[in-house]
Structures are given as structure tokens and as C-alpha cells.
Scaffold this active site. Structure first.
Site, PDB file in Angstrom:
ATOM      1  N   ASP A 167       0.815  -1.216   0.000  1.00  0.00           N
ATOM      2  CA  ASP A 167       0.000   0.000   0.000  1.00  0.00           C
ATOM      3  C   ASP A 167       0.852   1.271   0.000  1.00  0.00           C
ATOM      4  O   ASP A 167       0.453   2.286   0.570  1.00  0.00           O
ATOM      5  CB  ASP A 167      -0.961   0.025   1.195  1.00  0.00           C
ATOM      6  CG  ASP A 167      -1.793  -1.234   1.277  1.00  0.00           C
ATOM      7  OD1 ASP A 167      -2.321  -1.634   0.224  1.00  0.00           O
ATOM      8  OD2 ASP A 167      -1.897  -1.825   2.365  1.00  0.00           O
ATOM      9  N   LYS A 215       1.891   2.241  -5.216  1.00  0.00           N
ATOM     10  CA  LYS A 215       2.494   1.740  -6.458  1.00  0.00           C
ATOM     11  C   LYS A 215       1.662   2.078  -7.682  1.00  0.00           C
ATOM     12  O   LYS A 215       2.192   2.339  -8.746  1.00  0.00           O
ATOM     13  CB  LYS A 215       2.649   0.215  -6.401  1.00  0.00           C
ATOM     14  CG  LYS A 215       3.722  -0.245  -5.473  1.00  0.00           C
ATOM     15  CD  LYS A 215       3.798  -1.752  -5.450  1.00  0.00           C
ATOM     16  CE  LYS A 215       2.634  -2.408  -4.765  1.00  0.00           C
ATOM     17  NZ  LYS A 215       2.742  -2.559  -3.330  1.00  0.00           N
ATOM     18  N   GLY A 255      -4.233  -4.110  -3.997  1.00  0.00           N
ATOM     19  CA  GLY A 255      -5.195  -3.052  -4.282  1.00  0.00           C
ATOM     20  C   GLY A 255      -4.468  -1.794  -4.664  1.00  0.00           C
ATOM     21  O   GLY A 255      -3.630  -1.299  -3.923  1.00  0.00           O
ATOM     22  N   HIS A 256      -4.703  -1.336  -5.870  1.00  0.00           N
ATOM     23  CA  HIS A 256      -4.118  -0.078  -6.324  1.00  0.00           C
ATOM     24  C   HIS A 256      -5.237   0.913  -6.536  1.00  0.00           C
ATOM     25  O   HIS A 256      -6.232   0.569  -7.166  1.00  0.00           O
ATOM     26  CB  HIS A 256      -3.481  -0.221  -7.709  1.00  0.00           C
ATOM     27  CG  HIS A 256      -2.299  -1.112  -7.757  1.00  0.00           C
ATOM     28  ND1 HIS A 256      -1.386  -1.190  -6.756  1.00  0.00           N
ATOM     29  CD2 HIS A 256      -1.865  -1.945  -8.730  1.00  0.00           C
ATOM     30  CE1 HIS A 256      -0.433  -2.045  -7.114  1.00  0.00           C
ATOM     31  NE2 HIS A 256      -0.714  -2.520  -8.297  1.00  0.00           N
ATOM     32  N   GLN A 277       1.613  -6.192  -2.998  1.00  0.00           N
ATOM     33  CA  GLN A 277       2.023  -6.194  -1.573  1.00  0.00           C
ATOM     34  C   GLN A 277       3.360  -5.463  -1.403  1.00  0.00           C
ATOM     35  O   GLN A 277       3.568  -4.463  -2.065  1.00  0.00           O
ATOM     36  CB  GLN A 277       2.104  -7.620  -1.011  1.00  0.00           C
ATOM     37  CG  GLN A 277       0.768  -8.330  -0.920  1.00  0.00           C
ATOM     38  CD  GLN A 277       0.312  -8.905  -2.237  1.00  0.00           C
ATOM     39  OE1 GLN A 277       1.054  -9.577  -2.910  1.00  0.00           O
ATOM     40  NE2 GLN A 277      -0.923  -8.656  -2.612  1.00  0.00           N
TER      41      GLN A 277
HETATM   42  P1  IMP Z   1      -3.037 -12.769   2.038  1.00  0.00           P
HETATM   43  O1  IMP Z   1      -2.136 -12.188   1.016  1.00  0.00           O
HETATM   44  O2  IMP Z   1      -4.500 -12.523   1.762  1.00  0.00           O
HETATM   45  O3  IMP Z   1      -2.750 -14.220   2.318  1.00  0.00           O
HETATM   46  O4  IMP Z   1      -2.763 -12.007   3.447  1.00  0.00           O
HETATM   47  C1  IMP Z   1      -1.521 -12.166   4.126  1.00  0.00           C
HETATM   48  C2  IMP Z   1      -1.086 -10.843   4.750  1.00  0.00           C
HETATM   49  O5  IMP Z   1      -0.718  -9.935   3.725  1.00  0.00           O
HETATM   50  C3  IMP Z   1      -2.161 -10.130   5.567  1.00  0.00           C
HETATM   51  O6  IMP Z   1      -1.541  -9.437   6.627  1.00  0.00           O
HETATM   52  C4  IMP Z   1      -2.737  -9.122   4.587  1.00  0.00           C
HETATM   53  O7  IMP Z   1      -3.335  -8.025   5.231  1.00  0.00           O
HETATM   54  C5  IMP Z   1      -1.479  -8.730   3.853  1.00  0.00           C
HETATM   55  N1  IMP Z   1      -1.723  -8.213   2.491  1.00  0.00           N
HETATM   56  C6  IMP Z   1      -2.066  -8.917   1.411  1.00  0.00           C
HETATM   57  N2  IMP Z   1      -2.169  -8.107   0.344  1.00  0.00           N
HETATM   58  C7  IMP Z   1      -1.878  -6.881   0.758  1.00  0.00           C
HETATM   59  C8  IMP Z   1      -1.769  -5.615   0.087  1.00  0.00           C
HETATM   60  O8  IMP Z   1      -1.961  -5.462  -1.110  1.00  0.00           O
HETATM   61  N3  IMP Z   1      -1.423  -4.564   0.881  1.00  0.00           N
HETATM   62  C9  IMP Z   1      -1.158  -4.698   2.195  1.00  0.00           C
HETATM   63  N4  IMP Z   1      -1.246  -5.849   2.852  1.00  0.00           N
HETATM   64  C10 IMP Z   1      -1.587  -6.937   2.138  1.00  0.00           C
END
Ligand code: IMP
Length: 427
Positions: free
Chosen positions: A13, A16, A40-41, A223
Site C-alpha cells: 500500500d 504503487k 489493491g491499487h 504487496q
Molecule cells: P493474504 O495475502 O491474503 O494471504 O494475506 C496475508 C497478509 O498480507 C495479511 O496481513 C494481509 O493483510 C497482507 N496483504 C495482502 N495483500 C496486501 C496488500 O496489497 N497490501 C497490504 N497488505 C496486504
């Protein structure tokens, strides 16, 4: 200098979407190489705001070919609804390419993600609940379903059977849930086959040919570095490699082809989900960063945890990614503080530690050591060059650059497409 990687240097977040979109006009291909619709962008184009989850942000630049690489996990229903949402707003999505080797997030992967988190109780990871981890687990266990499997009903049925064999035991006997019927899953997946067919391609070949022709290819990480399965704050991480090496495996491009690795770095820090976060704030400063920075997840709608800038993390990101540059985002959010604390080191059990500890136990005990930098009150959103920034904002950026170990080549001073100061061109 045709191949660039753009990735999050913190916990995701970092903004990007804005950076990729800024480059989009001069880039021929924008490639996602890992993750799925957990990303999420938010991209602002003119007065339009777009929230993208799975699609590469290059989808909004007409000259650009967006690519979903083999390392991505694809939820077909999310992909198709994201595409139709863009089409309804007049965005042409016909150039999209999807790797036939990308894995599919099946409905049972989403179910397993949710029940596993529930079962973990207070030890939960705080996943996005989108089935990301279970889909990568199936991939590594060699019971995954790939995009290409949609085009062979017999193979698809055998693979779904194999995947559900153990899962149904687990769902019924351990989690007290109903078994999932193979036929129903196969039917749902086959329904996507024709709709996805126009996009499916050998993306490895396409991208390597593009690089041979000196086209500009941008690899966009989802991420962030600290959520990397190998280099992040395990187990509070995602299930893929957002770090630079992930671009090679997740897109099928050799490391010798990558010319520049740009880390997106927020001027403060945020994190979603559980896990350690040394500079996290629980006071009105944290609340103010959340409010002013609009720190609410694009994908999950969850409030993000907020804290001051952490230079230890930034240095670590420089190291594990081999960063050549930083794009510093959201500097404008810090306008109005008299003094801005920056974490320069940690104190761990009475010791001062300058670098990120590899030990999870140590990191859980890390307390930030702050240096106070003077703030500024002037509106910086109209700044077009570094010298337009107030002296204290310039000093803040310079201090971060020095502590973080790579040059800051661009600075975001507002959410809009043009609210960026370019110091060194990325191309
Ligand atoms: P997962 O990717 O859904 O398995 O979540 C694993 C961890 O990564 C959790 O703490 C989510 O909140 C975090 N996470 C996954 N995608 C994002 C992102 O795009 N931004 C920030 N945190 C993320």
C-alpha cells in the site's frame, strides 16, 4: 534500459498504482508477477478514480499491454468483473494477456482461506480472505489448477478431484463444514474458459521477445517487501515473493534482463493484518495519519495500522531487492506536524540494532529509536521540482534518502497523476 521492477519497500500500500501509472505512457508492457486480488491499487486519472485489485495498472494506459504473469494467482470471477467494470467506464481492456501457467483461485481455495483463519483464532494472519495462501499451497503441493487446465475438461476434472480429495476430508472432519462437489467446481470453472480464452497467451515468450526488441517492460509487484514469504515478517506475510527476484520467476525473465529496481516508499509506514510493526502509533498522530492519508484498504476496506517512517526497514528493502532508486510517496500527508519522528535504529533488549534482525523473536521485541526532524506547514501539492519544496521538507527527503541507501528519484506530493516531482527519470 528496458526492464524495470517496481515494488513495495514496506508492508504494501505504498502507492504503487500511482507510480506505475506515471510511467505507463512510456511503457510497452506492465506485468504483474505474483499475488492476486489481495492487492489493491488506487489510480487517479484526471477526475476518475480506479480501484484495481488483480489487473496491472498499465491497463489504464492505452499504448500499454498489461500482462498477468505465471506467478500470479487468478480468481476468474474477480478478473471478469474487474474487466467488465472498466469496460463500462470506457476503458479498452482487449490487450490484456494472461499466462496459461498462472494458477487459478478456485472457490474451495477461498473457503479454505476463511475457515483456516477462523480456526487459527487469535493466532490468525489477518489474510484478505481471497484464497491466496491456499492457492499457492496447492501450487507447491502440485495439486493446483492452472489457467490452461480450463481448456481440457478431462484433465481439469482429474485435477479438481485430486485437490478436493484431501480438502473434503479436512473440511468435513476437521472444520465441520460440508464437502465440496467436484462436478460443481468443474462446471463453474469451465464456464470461465470461453470468457478468458481471448487473453490467454505464452507470456514468457511474449515478454522475452519484447525485451529482445528493446521494448520497455515494467514488472509491478503486489504487496511489499516485508510481506514476502521468504524475506518478510514470516509468518505474518503473503504467500508469494513480491521482492525483485519474484519478477524473474513470476514472469519467466532472467535476472540479467532487469536493469532497474525501484522501491516505492511511503513517507510514513502502514500495515494491514497482524504481525510486528515497531513504529506503529496508537495515539492521535496515528489517527491523523490514517485520516489524512486515507489509510483504508482498497481491497478489504480495513483500516490500516499507521506509524512513523522506519529507516531500518527501508535499508533492508534496498538490500534484499538490490534497489537502484526509491519513489517516495505521500509526502504531503506529513504537512502540518511541527516535528516528525523517524526511526533510525531499534532497541532490542537493551541493545541498539541498526539492521533488521533476522530473528522473529528479536523483531517482536524491537522498539524504535527516533530522531526528530523539523516539519513544515506549507501546502506542497503544487510543487513541481525538488526546489519548490519547503526547506524542511527537502531536508526530510534528504535524510530519508541517506538513511535508506538508494537515491529518491521521485516524490509523490498528492494523489493526482500530475502531483509528482520527478528528480531522475526512471526511463
Ligand atoms: P493474504 O495475502 O491474503 O494471504 O494475506 C496475508 C497478509 O498480507 C495479511 O496481513 C494481509 O493483510 C497482507 N496483504 C495482502 N495483500 C496486501 C496488500 O496489497 N497490501 C497490504 N497488505 C496486504
Amino acid at each position: 534500459m528496458p526492464a524495470l521492477v517496481l515494488l513495495g519497500a514496506q508492508w504494501g500500500d505504498e502507492g504503487k498504482g500511482k507510480a506505475t501509472d506515471l510511467l505507463g505512457g512510456s511503457v510497452d508492457y506492465v506485468v504483474r508477477y505474483q499475488g492476486g486480488n489481495n492487492a489493491g491499487h488506487t489510480v487517479v486519472v484526471g477526475d476518475q478514480k480506479y480501484a484495481l485489485h488483480l489487473l496491472p495498472s498499465g491497463i489504464l494506459s492505452p499504448g500499454c499491454t498489461p500482462v498477468i504473469g505465471n506467478g500470479v494467482v487468478v480468481d476468474p470471477s474477480v478478473l471478469l468483473s474487474e474487466l467488465s467494470g472498466l469496460n463500462e467506464r470506457g476503458v479498452d481492456t482487449s490487450k490484456l494477456l494472461i499466462s496459461g501457467n498462472a494458477h487459478i483461485i478456485t472457490p474451495y481455495n477461498v473457503t479454505v482461506d476463511k475457515v483456516t483463519e477462523r480456526f487459527l483464532g487469535k493466532r490468525k494472519i489477518g489474510t484478505t480472505g481471497r484464497g491466496i495462501g491456499p492457492t499457492y499451497a496447492d501450487k507447491i503441493n502440485r495439486v493446483g489448477i492452472r489457467v490452461q487446465d480450463l481448456y481440457d475438461e478431462s484433465i481439469l476434472t482429474q485435477k479438481v478431484e485430486a485437490a478436493l480429495d484431501v480438502k473434503n476430508q479436512m473440511l468435513t472432519k476437521l472444520y465441520n463444514r460440508r464437502a465440496i462437489a467436484v462436478g460443481q467446481v468443474v462446471e463453474e470453472l469451465l464456464d470461465y474458459a470461453d470468457k478468458l480464452a481471448p487473453y490467454v497467451a505464452d507470456t514468457v515468450l511474449v515478454l522475452n521477445q519484447a525485451l529482445e526488441q528493446d521494448k520497455v517492460v515494467l514488472f509491478e509487484g503486489g504487496q511489499g517487501t516485508l510481506l514476502d514469504i521468504d524475506h518478510g515478517t514470516y509468518p505474518f506475510v503473503t504467500s508469494s515473493n513480491p521482492t525483485a527476484g519474484g519478477a524473474c520467476t513470476g514472469a519467466g525473465v532472467g535476472p540479467t534482463k532487469i536493469s532497474r529496481v525501484i522501491g516505492i516508499l511511503k513517507a510514513y509506514t502502514t500495515r494491514v493484518g497482524a504481525g510486528p510493526f515497531p513504529t506503529e502509533l496508537f495515539d492521535e498522530d496515528g489517527e491523523a495519519l490514517r485520516r489524512i492519508g486515507g489509510e483504508r484498504g482498497v481491497t478489504t476496506g480495513r483500516d490500516r495500522r499507521c506509524g512513523w517512517f522506519d529507516a531500518v526497514i527501508a535499508r533492508y528493502a534496498t538490500r534484499v531487492n538490490g534497489l537502484t532508486d526509491f519513489f517516495l510517496t505521500k509526502l504531503d500527508v506529513l504537512t502540518g506536524w511541527e516535528q516528525i519522528p523517524v526511526c533510525v535504529a531499534y532497541e532490542i533488549d537493551g541493545r541498539r540494532v541498526e539492521e533488521l534482525p533476522y530473528s522473529q523473536t528479536d523483531f517482536h521485541h524491537a522498539k524504535p529509536v527516533y530522531e526528530m526532524l523539523p516539519g513544515w506547514n506549507e501546502d506542497i501539492s503544487k510543487a513541481k521540482s525538488f526546489s519548490d519544496l519547503p526547506k524542511n521538507a527537502q531536508a526530510y527527503v534528504k535524510a530519508l534518502e541517506e538513511m535508506s541507501g538508494a537515491p529518491i528519484s521521485a516524490i509523490g506530493v498528492g494523489p493526482g497523476r500530475t502531483e509528482t516531482i520527478e528528480i531522475n527519470s526512471f526511463l
